[in-house]
Design an enzyme around this catalytic site. Sequence first.
Site: not given
Ligand code: AMP
Length: 214
Positions: A90, A162
């Site tokens: 990311r 969420r």
């Molecule tokens: P997601 O379910 O992929 O939207 O991820 C939820 C949250 O997890 C994000 O908003 C970040 O706070 C954290 N997160 C997930 N993947 C990453 C990543 N590759 N790098 C940093 N934080 C992450």
Amino acid sequence: MRRIIVFIGAPGAGKGTQARLLQERAGIPQISTGDMFREMKTLDTPLAREVQEIMASGKLVSDDVTYRIVKERTSRDDCRDGYILDGYPRTSAQAEQLEELSKEQGMDVLAIEVDVPRGELMKRLTGRRSCPECGEIYNVYFKPPKKEGFCDLHPEVELQHRSDDREDKVATRLEVYDEQTKPLLEYYASSGRLEKIDGTGDVEAIYAGLSKLV
Ligand code: AMP
């Protein structure tokens, strides 16, 4: 071919849904950093508390912490023949870390962009609800459960919203995507490793587009 498939798309683009379908139907393990961080919520350690706070704000967990969990998870046996990354990398630092890791593991990287117009993303995210029991995902606008607020498959289980899917947090997550993650599209495109799928419309039609690429 031993390959790492990376899904890139804004929050709410449906990366998780498509990555899970690919896992089910092509047997490639799907690894979601967001899911792994959410699982950490049950732990009561300083790191878990820190991660929880960052996630609730809609910002990103540090590159080093994220890399550690990705490296540990992808060195397990089931990833030997390749795997799917949903939500990683990311940031450009994470993309560089993945470059190293993929070399160590002897795999190529293919990035797939899941493209959805901004207007639709907002509804998808703020309307999203999920069952804590089975993980089934609903949407109050597009895919409401039969009984409002409860899972169709587990009628006694209340659906969850969420905390980072609330409107102000969604705005932060979209900003973070534009600033930190979107530039990765150019990074993979310039080395000929980017494919794009249209993430709007029916889940099966989107999957049909995806399956032609992998
Ligand atoms: P997601 O379910 O992929 O939207 O991820 C939820 C949250 O997890 C994000 O908003 C970040 O706070 C954290 N997160 C997930 N993947 C990453 C990543 N590759 N790098 C940093 N934080 C992450």
